[in-house]
Enzyme design. Structure first.
Site, PDB file in Angstrom:
ATOM      1  N   ASP A   3      17.250   1.416  27.285  1.00 17.05           N
ATOM      2  CA  ASP A   3      16.322   2.259  26.532  1.00 17.05           C
ATOM      3  C   ASP A   3      15.617   1.457  25.435  1.00 17.05           C
ATOM      4  O   ASP A   3      14.468   1.756  25.078  1.00 17.05           O
ATOM      5  CB  ASP A   3      17.070   3.451  25.929  1.00 17.05           C
ATOM      6  N   CYS A  33       8.787  12.123  28.159  1.00 13.75           N
ATOM      7  CA  CYS A  33       9.769  11.449  27.316  1.00 13.75           C
ATOM      8  C   CYS A  33       9.735  12.031  25.905  1.00 13.75           C
ATOM      9  O   CYS A  33      10.763  12.431  25.353  1.00 13.75           O
ATOM     10  CB  CYS A  33       9.515   9.948  27.294  1.00 13.75           C
ATOM     11  N   TYR A  63      12.869  14.603  25.042  1.00 13.86           N
ATOM     12  CA  TYR A  63      13.881  14.152  24.082  1.00 13.86           C
ATOM     13  C   TYR A  63      13.908  15.079  22.865  1.00 13.86           C
ATOM     14  O   TYR A  63      14.965  15.325  22.282  1.00 13.86           O
ATOM     15  CB  TYR A  63      13.631  12.701  23.649  1.00 13.86           C
ATOM     16  N   TYR A  67      16.975  12.434  17.487  1.00 13.63           N
ATOM     17  CA  TYR A  67      15.936  13.259  18.126  1.00 13.63           C
ATOM     18  C   TYR A  67      15.855  14.671  17.571  1.00 13.63           C
ATOM     19  O   TYR A  67      14.859  15.361  17.774  1.00 13.63           O
ATOM     20  CB  TYR A  67      16.146  13.259  19.643  1.00 13.63           C
ATOM     21  N   GLU A  98      12.240  10.156  34.559  1.00 18.81           N
ATOM     22  CA  GLU A  98      13.275  10.434  33.540  1.00 18.81           C
ATOM     23  C   GLU A  98      14.618  10.731  34.216  1.00 18.81           C
ATOM     24  O   GLU A  98      15.671  10.271  33.771  1.00 18.81           O
ATOM     25  CB  GLU A  98      12.874  11.638  32.670  1.00 18.81           C
TER      26      GLU A  98
END
Lengths: 228, 228, 228, 228
Positions: free
Chosen positions: D50, D141, D145, D169, D217
């Site tokens: 990531d 994304c 998230y 997040y 994802e």
């Protein structure tokens, strides 16, 4: 066959790549094409994905025209786009048509991740780097298929089912086009990196591009076998 | 001649552009080509700059292949690259060779600002926007030269010095290529903007691209006359 | 002031550029800023164009992030985008607001050809080449304004009308940012070209990028004076 | 939580995506983060990948600045680059440092195919299409998230090992940034597609971009679990 048929730069990249080059050019998928043992379903799965691959590969060679610095670079890249669209893709269209898959279906096929990864990596090599970054990412497919075509044409049985595929890459048209590409790359390297390119700070970065694309070729064959 | 020979989209852009279209297609430089009064020095100055222009124009059409969404869009863009490199640029090379300017000199000519502004604006339209942004910026040169070629072929004296230039753009090869481009653009517009594109929020942005490129065509002729 | 304040690479490019660097940094427009004799109309004409220039310059520095190979390159490019948008453009917005030109008008101003040519040339240097091609095209504006700011701050009368403009480029914020850019470029050159970059085949190509952008700076000042 | 917290466009894309959105936001990897059952090895494997993902995601948001048409679009994209580099990546660096993996190792990590496929697909969406194509590929994304962070913050045990990840997040900084992104995208859609964007010819193409990124994802979480 000597590898230098496609020029000095490719010979260096190939030698610098090591085992993955062998893994790619002698993959089980390739050996199945050679002896005819490859399941038809795997071949068709591969061929559909490879059609979409070639669409994006033609885009990447067109990006080569955008990034070229000389008229010769522009002309060789443009000629390669034409060879891909007019020559290589015709094999896919004809073979898939016999299997009931028309061109609209080919163009709209959902890309496998290995396919997406490969073509978009090549495109981004061009966006991020310069003409040589793009060439290093394009080279493994171009010259690897050339090597495979030459080797399989010499060793495969004449009456096996994948003869058309082999001939597409063994024939003089493909080999001549790749020879032109290889020598254009040699000139492009000399122009930008001088006469001793492997001694420059930049060489390892280009080798890394070539290696990543070779790794993605191995993954592409793996993906093909999953279709069996 | 009706302007719709190059498709509906061009007819709309042309109508939406207004006076600058006339300023471009009936510029003093063009009238000098028509009646033969254009000084040779101005013509050669223009031709050298136009050669470099075409190099970058071929890069921009290759960017069209990169940005295309359909196989037909890819093929028309790739064919246009080929037409530019093999057909249009041959005129420049031959004419300049007679005047003692070889192709290496043409390729290395220092670009005038009007030339830089035009070609790089078109490239950036493609980088910033999508396929249609690029097409709107490419259209004035393609279709304007088509119009000029057709008009001058019908009205110029047969024995004047710029007949070769006129024929390059009046002949069936160029006209046919531009007809294909025009209809490809129509399909590209319908695909992305539906059947009533002028009613969409996006239309004024595309018209602005077309207008800027037309304004740059006028500046390019002005630059040509400065060479006299 | 020694030029090496912005790093070794810039010092070499500056020396390799020759007279055009002097033409740019000591242009009549600059001298008019220094002694206050520049007509206000010319200054405002320039400032409106320069605002649009900075919009595209921020786009070009963002393209630097896209093309970067290291985290440090990414960070310096991103910080420069922020400095342009938050710092330099504030001067333009405030000064133009006093003259009755709001930011929406600035953003929508029609670009002069010299402006179009410059910014789009820089963008295309990034699309065609690699990170260093882009840096060579960005360098003359960055470091030239730094030099001009430092020189004018030391020699201009304290109560003249262009003090705010001079301070924008003379102040520690701008000078520090350009120092960081200069040293990042030095590292980027070493990474890609080794420890003796001027001896490489590539160096003349980068010098040519720098020279073209310097030539476009001269044209930009000329354009400013036309507004008087 | 209502999904419209990130704007109307995202709400439409999310609804149009169907099951894959659920597969992504409620993946076994996510549930393992929530209840703390995710093996540490899988988490670290994911985190290293990531980090490299975020490097390329920052490049893609910078491409957003290149492709923006308004100053607000430019500013929001530039702020997102800063948020990624200064905020999100700090979590990765700190967490990996504790596990003995320094930042240089993170930056040089070999990318898994799922990682390559995702980031380069997003980059190419920007190169091939316009600003909205890029936003549609970036959206899953960003907002996914955000949704996951909010949901896990409300339902995870307070003393479980992945609290730092969740907080990254769920916190106001991330949520506020994504809210700004969502509303910027709404304005960008209106500007280019009018007030009824789902009725336009272009909508299905944008939805397809969003769906492909969502599919990637899911593959990214799958890849994470392989590290266990």
């Amino acid at each position: 066959m000597t590898v230098s048929v496609y020029g000095e730069t490719f010979a260096r990249w190939r030698a610098g790549c090591g085992d993955p080059w062998q893994d790619y050019t002698h993959h089980a998928f390739v050996e199945g094409l050679r002896d005819g043992s490859l399941p038809r379903a795997a071949f068709l799965h591969y061929l559909v994905q490879d059609y979409v691959f070639l669409v994006h590969f033609a885009r990447a060679w067109s990006l080569g025209v955008v990034k070229a610095d000389t008229l010769d670079e522009m002309k060789v890249c443009a000629a390669t786009v034409d060879a891909l669209v007019s020559h290589e893709m015709a094999l896919h269209i004809q073979t898939c048509a016999v299997a009931g898959i028309d061109e609209a279906k080919l163009f709209a096929a959902t890309e496998e991740f290995e396919n997406l990864a490969y073509t978009r990596y090549v495109m981004d090599a061009g966006l991020q780097g310069d003409f040589l970054d793009l060439m290093a990412a394009l080279a493994p497919c171009c010259f690897g298929y050339g090597e495979i075509g030459t080797r399989l044409a010499a060793t495969a049985a004449p009456d096996m089912p994948y003869r058309d595929w082999i001939n597409t890459y063994a024939d003089d048209g493909y080999q001549g086009a790749m020879d032109a590409v290889g020598h254009m790359i040699d000139a492009a390297v000399t122009r930008r990196m001088g006469s001793d390119p492997t001694a420059t700070a930049r060489w390892p970065h280009l080798q890394a591009r070539f290696n990543t694309a070779t790794r993605l070729e191995v993954a592409f064959w793996d993906m093909g076998l999953r279709g069996a």
